[in-house]
Motif scaffolding. Sequence first.
Motif, PDB file in Angstrom:
ATOM      1  N   VAL A   1       8.993 -22.220  -5.973  1.00 48.82           N
ATOM      2  CA  VAL A   1       9.879 -21.157  -5.632  1.00 48.82           C
ATOM      3  C   VAL A   1      10.078 -19.661  -4.989  1.00 48.82           C
ATOM      4  CG1 VAL A   1      10.396 -21.337  -8.817  1.00 48.82           C
ATOM      5  CG2 VAL A   1       9.334 -19.697  -8.317  1.00 48.82           C
ATOM      6  N   ASN A   2       8.806 -19.646  -4.594  1.00 50.58           N
ATOM      7  CA  ASN A   2       8.353 -18.582  -3.793  1.00 50.58           C
ATOM      8  C   ASN A   2       7.891 -18.802  -1.976  1.00 50.58           C
ATOM      9  OD1 ASN A   2       8.300 -16.446  -5.813  1.00 50.58           O
ATOM     10  ND2 ASN A   2       6.150 -15.567  -5.217  1.00 50.58           N
ATOM     11  N   ASP A   3       8.954 -18.222  -1.406  1.00 52.51           N
ATOM     12  CA  ASP A   3       8.908 -18.310   0.331  1.00 52.51           C
ATOM     13  C   ASP A   3       7.425 -18.178   0.385  1.00 52.51           C
ATOM     14  OD1 ASP A   3      10.622 -19.119   2.158  1.00 52.51           O
ATOM     15  OD2 ASP A   3      10.748 -17.144   2.851  1.00 52.51           O
ATOM     16  N   PRO A   4       6.790 -18.818   1.521  1.00 51.90           N
ATOM     17  CA  PRO A   4       5.697 -18.174   1.773  1.00 51.90           C
ATOM     18  C   PRO A   4       5.946 -17.216   2.546  1.00 51.90           C
ATOM     19  CG  PRO A   4       6.443 -20.134   3.806  1.00 51.90           C
ATOM     20  CD  PRO A   4       7.159 -19.966   2.122  1.00 51.90           C
ATOM     21  N   MET A   5       7.172 -16.154   2.986  1.00 53.76           N
ATOM     22  CA  MET A   5       6.507 -15.246   3.665  1.00 53.76           C
ATOM     23  C   MET A   5       7.679 -13.805   2.685  1.00 53.76           C
ATOM     24  SD  MET A   5       5.516 -16.603   6.617  1.00 53.76           S
ATOM     25  CE  MET A   5       6.026 -15.403   8.176  1.00 53.76           C
ATOM     26  N   VAL A   6       6.781 -13.511   2.672  1.00 58.12           N
ATOM     27  CA  VAL A   6       7.445 -12.169   2.047  1.00 58.12           C
ATOM     28  C   VAL A   6       8.239 -10.767   3.272  1.00 58.12           C
ATOM     29  CG1 VAL A   6       5.763 -11.040   1.959  1.00 58.12           C
ATOM     30  CG2 VAL A   6       7.257 -10.160   0.378  1.00 58.12           C
TER      31      VAL A   6
ATOM     32  N   MET B   1       8.902 -10.711   8.272  1.00 55.75           N
ATOM     33  CA  MET B   1       8.774 -10.968   7.703  1.00 55.75           C
ATOM     34  C   MET B   1       7.424 -11.520   7.399  1.00 55.75           C
ATOM     35  SD  MET B   1      11.521 -12.097   6.007  1.00 55.75           S
ATOM     36  CE  MET B   1      10.850 -13.270   4.700  1.00 55.75           C
ATOM     37  N   ILE B   2       6.140 -11.304   6.763  1.00 54.24           N
ATOM     38  CA  ILE B   2       4.434 -11.372   6.513  1.00 54.24           C
ATOM     39  C   ILE B   2       4.492 -12.829   5.354  1.00 54.24           C
ATOM     40  CG2 ILE B   2       2.325  -9.912   5.814  1.00 54.24           C
ATOM     41  CD1 ILE B   2       3.873  -8.913   8.514  1.00 54.24           C
ATOM     42  N   ARG B   3       3.229 -13.851   6.223  1.00 55.05           N
ATOM     43  CA  ARG B   3       2.917 -14.367   5.181  1.00 55.05           C
ATOM     44  C   ARG B   3       1.813 -14.430   4.311  1.00 55.05           C
ATOM     45  NH1 ARG B   3       1.373 -18.123   2.437  1.00 55.05           N
ATOM     46  NH2 ARG B   3       0.659 -20.625   3.112  1.00 55.05           N
ATOM     47  N   ARG B   4       1.995 -14.246   2.828  1.00 56.28           N
ATOM     48  CA  ARG B   4       1.589 -13.963   1.867  1.00 56.28           C
ATOM     49  C   ARG B   4       0.280 -14.592   2.144  1.00 56.28           C
ATOM     50  NH1 ARG B   4       5.198 -13.924  -3.137  1.00 56.28           N
ATOM     51  NH2 ARG B   4       7.122 -14.219  -2.637  1.00 56.28           N
ATOM     52  N   SER B   5      -0.772 -13.784   1.686  1.00 58.94           N
ATOM     53  CA  SER B   5      -2.030 -14.437   1.459  1.00 58.94           C
ATOM     54  C   SER B   5      -2.638 -12.817   0.201  1.00 58.94           C
ATOM     55  CB  SER B   5      -2.830 -13.590   3.092  1.00 58.94           C
ATOM     56  OG  SER B   5      -4.101 -13.948   2.327  1.00 58.94           O
ATOM     57  N   ASP B   6      -4.266 -13.807   0.185  1.00 58.44           N
ATOM     58  CA  ASP B   6      -4.820 -13.247  -1.070  1.00 58.44           C
ATOM     59  C   ASP B   6      -5.472 -12.272  -0.581  1.00 58.44           C
ATOM     60  OD1 ASP B   6      -6.655 -14.993   0.246  1.00 58.44           O
ATOM     61  OD2 ASP B   6      -7.643 -15.532  -2.064  1.00 58.44           O
ATOM     62  N   ASP B   7      -5.752 -11.656   0.933  1.00 58.28           N
ATOM     63  CA  ASP B   7      -6.763 -10.535   1.095  1.00 58.28           C
ATOM     64  C   ASP B   7      -5.321  -9.613   1.983  1.00 58.28           C
ATOM     65  OD1 ASP B   7      -5.146 -12.455   3.333  1.00 58.28           O
ATOM     66  OD2 ASP B   7      -6.693 -11.504   4.992  1.00 58.28           O
ATOM     67  N   ALA B   8      -5.821  -7.927   2.045  1.00 60.37           N
ATOM     68  CA  ALA B   8      -4.984  -6.852   2.813  1.00 60.37           C
ATOM     69  C   ALA B   8      -4.258  -7.840   3.682  1.00 60.37           C
ATOM     70  CB  ALA B   8      -5.689  -5.697   2.893  1.00 60.37           C
ATOM     71  N   LEU B   9      -3.041  -6.674   4.099  1.00 59.81           N
ATOM     72  CA  LEU B   9      -2.710  -6.755   5.395  1.00 59.81           C
ATOM     73  C   LEU B   9      -3.491  -5.471   5.666  1.00 59.81           C
ATOM     74  CD1 LEU B   9      -0.510  -8.408   6.624  1.00 59.81           C
ATOM     75  CD2 LEU B   9       1.308  -6.523   5.768  1.00 59.81           C
TER      76      LEU B   9
ATOM     77  N   THR C   1      -2.390 -22.460  -1.840  1.00 57.46           N
ATOM     78  CA  THR C   1      -1.150 -21.835  -1.154  1.00 57.46           C
ATOM     79  C   THR C   1      -1.101 -19.396  -0.978  1.00 57.46           C
ATOM     80  OG1 THR C   1       0.769 -22.074  -2.546  1.00 57.46           O
ATOM     81  CG2 THR C   1      -0.277 -23.849  -1.709  1.00 57.46           C
ATOM     82  N   ASP C   2      -1.800 -19.118  -2.024  1.00 51.57           N
ATOM     83  CA  ASP C   2      -1.189 -18.156  -1.852  1.00 51.57           C
ATOM     84  C   ASP C   2       0.261 -17.603  -2.207  1.00 51.57           C
ATOM     85  OD1 ASP C   2      -4.013 -17.076  -1.778  1.00 51.57           O
ATOM     86  OD2 ASP C   2      -4.241 -16.884  -0.212  1.00 51.57           O
ATOM     87  N   LYS C   3       0.994 -18.726  -2.808  1.00 49.79           N
ATOM     88  CA  LYS C   3       2.655 -17.944  -2.889  1.00 49.79           C
ATOM     89  C   LYS C   3       2.444 -17.386  -4.083  1.00 49.79           C
ATOM     90  CE  LYS C   3       5.050 -21.572   0.075  1.00 49.79           C
ATOM     91  NZ  LYS C   3       5.705 -22.786  -0.757  1.00 49.79           N
ATOM     92  N   HIS C   4       1.899 -17.060  -5.198  1.00 43.97           N
ATOM     93  CA  HIS C   4       1.429 -16.343  -6.086  1.00 43.97           C
ATOM     94  C   HIS C   4       1.428 -14.794  -5.496  1.00 43.97           C
ATOM     95  CE1 HIS C   4      -2.711 -17.318  -6.058  1.00 43.97           C
ATOM     96  NE2 HIS C   4      -2.649 -16.197  -6.744  1.00 43.97           N
ATOM     97  N   ARG C   5       1.344 -14.532  -4.752  1.00 48.03           N
ATOM     98  CA  ARG C   5       0.412 -13.004  -4.010  1.00 48.03           C
ATOM     99  C   ARG C   5       1.620 -12.242  -3.659  1.00 48.03           C
ATOM    100  NH1 ARG C   5      -5.008 -12.714  -5.829  1.00 48.03           N
ATOM    101  NH2 ARG C   5      -5.087 -10.648  -4.241  1.00 48.03           N
ATOM    102  N   THR C   6       2.297 -10.742  -3.249  1.00 44.33           N
ATOM    103  CA  THR C   6       3.372 -10.306  -2.740  1.00 44.33           C
ATOM    104  C   THR C   6       2.261  -9.013  -2.374  1.00 44.33           C
ATOM    105  OG1 THR C   6       5.547 -10.132  -2.554  1.00 44.33           O
ATOM    106  CG2 THR C   6       4.072  -9.460  -4.425  1.00 44.33           C
ATOM    107  N   TYR C   7       2.852  -8.544  -1.054  1.00 40.65           N
ATOM    108  CA  TYR C   7       2.818  -6.999  -0.782  1.00 40.65           C
ATOM    109  C   TYR C   7       4.078  -6.304  -0.971  1.00 40.65           C
ATOM    110  CZ  TYR C   7      -0.810  -9.404   2.555  1.00 40.65           C
ATOM    111  OH  TYR C   7      -1.320 -10.187   2.803  1.00 40.65           O
ATOM    112  N   GLN C   8       3.224  -5.023  -0.905  1.00 42.64           N
ATOM    113  CA  GLN C   8       4.128  -3.995  -2.183  1.00 42.64           C
ATOM    114  C   GLN C   8       5.606  -4.241  -0.900  1.00 42.64           C
ATOM    115  OE1 GLN C   8       3.211   0.054  -1.319  1.00 42.64           O
ATOM    116  NE2 GLN C   8       5.233   1.085  -1.339  1.00 42.64           N
TER     117      GLN C   8
END
Length: 128
Positions: free
Chosen positions: A23-28, A61-69, A110-117
């Motif tokens: 359900v999540n796009d890879p980019m946020v 548009m930023i790719r979701r990741s589990d590390d800090a942006l 895939t880190d698609k459960h992650r997001t940034y503010q």
Amino acid sequence: MVKTNLGLLVVTLALLSGCATIVNDPMVPIQVNFSDGSEGQCTFRNKRGTWSSAIPTNGVMIRRSDDALMYDCATVDGRKANGSLRSEIEGEKMAASVMFWDLGITDAITDKHRTYQGNVVIAVPKKQ
């Protein structure tokens, strides 16, 4: 007949479980502005890639990741700012994935459960 109906029910529940990978796009999208309203340029990076954008943005548009942006920015008059945005977990989607889909393995990869503010104001030094 009962086995067929039960099998169909299980497959339907699995498909509708809400896994973030489905359900999540890879980019946020992230809206970025400087604290004093000035214009400039920023470079954003995480382990999934690097992106540049003029500031203020209409949404980079930023790719979701589990590390800090990480971000490195400069205003048009040369003032610099850098820092990072914490990666956060979309808990409800991760929980659904763990409970109903694949124990969260696919989302972890895939880190698609992650997001940034989504709306960020970057502090810049005052003009001198």
